[in-house]
Design an enzyme around this catalytic site. Structure first.
Site, mmCIF file in Angstrom:
data_model
loop_
_atom_site.group_PDB
_atom_site.id
_atom_site.type_symbol
_atom_site.label_atom_id
_atom_site.label_comp_id
_atom_site.label_asym_id
_atom_site.label_seq_id
_atom_site.Cartn_x
_atom_site.Cartn_y
_atom_site.Cartn_z
ATOM 1 N N ASP A 55 1.532 -11.511 -2.457
ATOM 2 C CA ASP A 55 1.213 -10.909 -3.751
ATOM 3 C C ASP A 55 1.786 -11.801 -4.840
ATOM 4 O O ASP A 55 3.006 -11.880 -5.010
ATOM 5 C CB ASP A 55 1.822 -9.496 -3.870
ATOM 6 C CG ASP A 55 1.139 -8.485 -2.951
ATOM 7 O OD1 ASP A 55 0.618 -8.898 -1.902
ATOM 8 O OD2 ASP A 55 1.146 -7.283 -3.287
ATOM 9 N N LYS A 57 -4.830 -7.031 -8.053
ATOM 10 C CA LYS A 57 -3.843 -5.953 -8.055
ATOM 11 C C LYS A 57 -3.400 -5.702 -9.483
ATOM 12 O O LYS A 57 -3.254 -6.655 -10.261
ATOM 13 C CB LYS A 57 -2.670 -6.396 -7.169
ATOM 14 C CG LYS A 57 -1.445 -5.507 -7.176
ATOM 15 C CD LYS A 57 -0.420 -5.988 -6.146
ATOM 16 C CE LYS A 57 0.922 -5.304 -6.311
ATOM 17 N NZ LYS A 57 1.957 -5.813 -5.414
ATOM 18 N N LYS A 68 -6.115 -3.414 -5.379
ATOM 19 C CA LYS A 68 -4.840 -2.739 -5.101
ATOM 20 C C LYS A 68 -4.196 -2.256 -6.389
ATOM 21 O O LYS A 68 -3.596 -3.042 -7.112
ATOM 22 C CB LYS A 68 -3.889 -3.696 -4.371
ATOM 23 C CG LYS A 68 -2.485 -3.100 -4.138
ATOM 24 C CD LYS A 68 -1.607 -4.019 -3.300
ATOM 25 C CE LYS A 68 -0.166 -3.511 -3.253
ATOM 26 N NZ LYS A 68 0.745 -4.425 -2.552
#
Lengths: 299, 288
Positions: free
Chosen positions: A136, A199, A235
């Site tokens: 991430d 995300k 996400k």
């Protein structure tokens, strides 16, 4: 080096986005469908601990929870991944041996991203070498807000290369991008540069994930899919604490992208306290009694 | 000038320091002693119970960790506020059949009861805590700690004094509560909530719902986050049995204390505080 195809972003209709979210939130999901949706939400969770005080014990405890969310109900699905700092990847990897739960690691000088690119690339390589299945990363919000879109793009592409086989999730940190138009543009840049997932947030900035921002990103994913036939995952992370919110997000995904995205391969929740609320709701559906946090693990 | 139209009060519930309407959207009629309509009261549902328990749980830690002195101050403050609004309570009671004398006495006794328990907040620990003789080299002592979230089914026939008498000892001991008011006479409970609202009682410490006992008792009893259930009326056997059975799921304390007369001397006692305390005993090594 590729140059980015800046999409022409038409202004986003705030009112329409928020109204649509409001309308979808009114969907009523009850009984069997609720239980199925709750279990689905559980299986899509990236159980997360990203604190300065994280210890090996804490990470092991979280991994145990990832494998078996509620020991009293052994039939529940396990979560999708455990998300930790790079220094904890090895611990998590070992604790999850034998399961098919992924280890996700934040990298690139999370949460600010304020380190030289070389350091961020090293950070990523370290996480991957330690065994991270997913990375991430954060984008350079400062550069983005200054209009240095090519720089943002190049950095994402460089990190993607450093990831190798690991999946890349690109954190836009929408709370710092201020407008829906910026969110949309950042989503497009990230997808073009090679993101496997986009995300919303690090969870360290307020506001974190909101439903309108998520809807804007989902629409970016949809349009990218129509243009390229590539499915990008989504996400939302941060601020999703209740089972009710989780169900609302699932409705947004279903209505915007369709059922194909309703799998842990294409949709994740980044959360730490959400798991317990989802578990409490599942037990409530089963027993008929409202539950107490006293009977679920502290994490 | 046209004739003035009286502005009537909407009676709502009291949850988390706010006055929301029932989530159910349902109401029931409340009548005065003549059989005339007085007001509509909220017919609370299990979701109102859930919301109230959540609010109570959220308020528990902070309330329980306040100093005994501060809890006493706040109970005293409720009494002060009630004194200034006694006219409102007297009027409400007289509408449901109290004579002027009775209404005045009821309000007096309610205020005095708050003062009584305000005084106990920093004393029950001294009286009921103990240093215990043990035969080893330990300093052994027992301290009291609050039970947690207490569901209270308030007395049916004493809508003000009875209500105050069941709430005060529970919160004096550091607990938080969700109260189901008298079903037939719910209005004084909501006026009491207005007093609480202006008395420095943190939101969520006392939550007041109105509605049917037969609907809500099972939800109080089955809720896993409720630690005790308290009632003083004689319930019919079936309901009492249901409460006992459901409460056993999380080993709730079920406190049934029949009180016939709220003016009687045993209607105010520190043992009501003790009913909602857990004893914690510490063995502290000494003499090494």
């Amino acid at each position: 080096m590729n140059t980015i195809q800046l999409p022409s972003i038409t202004p986003i209709d705030h009112v329409a986005v928020e109204e649509k979210v409001g309308r979808l939130n009114k969907r009523s999901i009850k009984k069997e469908s609720k239980v199925l949706a709750l279990k689905m939400a559980l299986s899509m969770m990236d159980l997360t601990t990203l604190e300065g005080k994280d210890s090996e014990g804490k990470v092991r405890q979280l991994c145990q929870k990832a494998k078996q969310p509620h020991p009293a109900m052994p039939d529940l699905p396990h979560v999708a991944a455990v998300c930790v700092y790079p220094s904890m990847v090895r611990v998590a990897k070992k604790a999850l041996t034998g399961s098919d739960i992924n280890v996700a690691s934040v990298a690139t000088a999370f949460p600010s991203g304020m380190a030289p690119l070389s350091v961020r690339i090293d950070d990523t390589r370290f996480a991957v070498d330690e065994g991270a299945d997913e990375v991430d990363m954060v984008i350079s919000r400062g550069a983005f807000l200054q209009g240095e879109y090519q720089q943002v793009y190049d950095e994402i592409a460089a990190i993607k290369e450093a990831c190798g086989k690991a999946h890349l999730k690109v954190i836009l940190e929408t709370g710092e991008l201020h407008t829906y138009e910026n969110v949309r543009l950042a989503s497009d840049i990230a997808m073009q540069a090679g993101a496997d997932f986009i995300k919303t947030s690090t969870g360290k900035i307020s506001p974190a994930a909101t439903q309108p921002v998520t809807l804007v990103m989902l629409e970016a994913i949809r349009d990218y899919y129509y243009a390229t036939n590539k499915m990008i995952g989504m996400k939302p992370a941060g601020g999703i604490r209740t089972a009710k919110q989780a169900l609302q997000y699932l409705v947004l995904v279903k209505e915007t992208l369709g059922a194909a995205w309703l799998t842990p391969d294409y949709f994740r929740f980044g959360a730490s306290s959400l798991a317990n609320d989802v578990l409490m709701q599942i037990v409530k559906q089963q027993t008929g009694s409202y539950q107490s946090g006293d009977y679920f693990s502290l994490d | 000038m046209s004739e003035r139209i009286e502005v009537l009060k909407t009676y709502k519930t009291y949850v988390g320091g706010a006055f929301p309407r029932s989530e159910s959207g349902h109401y029931y009629k409340v009548f005065d002693s003549e059989g005339d309509l007085l007001a509509n009261a909220c017919m609370c549902s299990r979701k109102d119970v859930r919301d109230a328990v959540k609010a109570a749980r959220g308020a528990f830690k902070s309330w329980n960790s306040r100093t005994a002195y501060n809890k006493g101050q706040i109970l005293y403050r409720i009494a002060e506020m009630m004194e200034t609004r006694r006219g409102q309570f007297e009027e409400e009671l007289s509408k449901i059949g109290f004579t002027a004398e009775e209404a005045k006495a009821d309000v007096n006794a309610s205020i005095d009861r708050l003062i009584y328990y305000a005084g106990w907040t920093d004393k029950y620990q001294q009286v009921f805590g103990s240093v215990n003789p043990v035969a080893s080299s330990h300093f052994n002592f027992s301290l009291l700690d609050a039970t947690g979230v207490v569901a209270i089914m308030a007395p049916e026939n004493s809508p003000l004094l009875g209500l105050v008498s069941v709430i005060a000892p529970v919160i004096a001991g550091g607990n938080v509560c969700v109260v189901l008011a008298s079903e037939q006479y719910p209005l004084p409970s909501i006026s009491f909530a207005e007093v609480l609202h202006s008395s420095d009682v943190p939101g969520g410490v006392i939550n007041i719902l109105t509605g049917k006992k037969s609907d809500l008792a099972e939800h109080f009893a089955s809720h896993m986050d409720v630690n005790a259930i308290f009632y003083t009326d004689k319930l019919d056997n079936e309901m009492a049995k249901q409460i006992d059975e459901l409460a056993s799921n999380n080993v709730k304390r079920v406190v049934k204390k029949p009180v016939e007369d709220w003016y009687a001397s045993d209607a105010e006692t520190p043992y009501f505080i003790m009913d909602f305390q857990e004893t914690k005993t510490t063995w502290h090594p000494v003499g090494f």
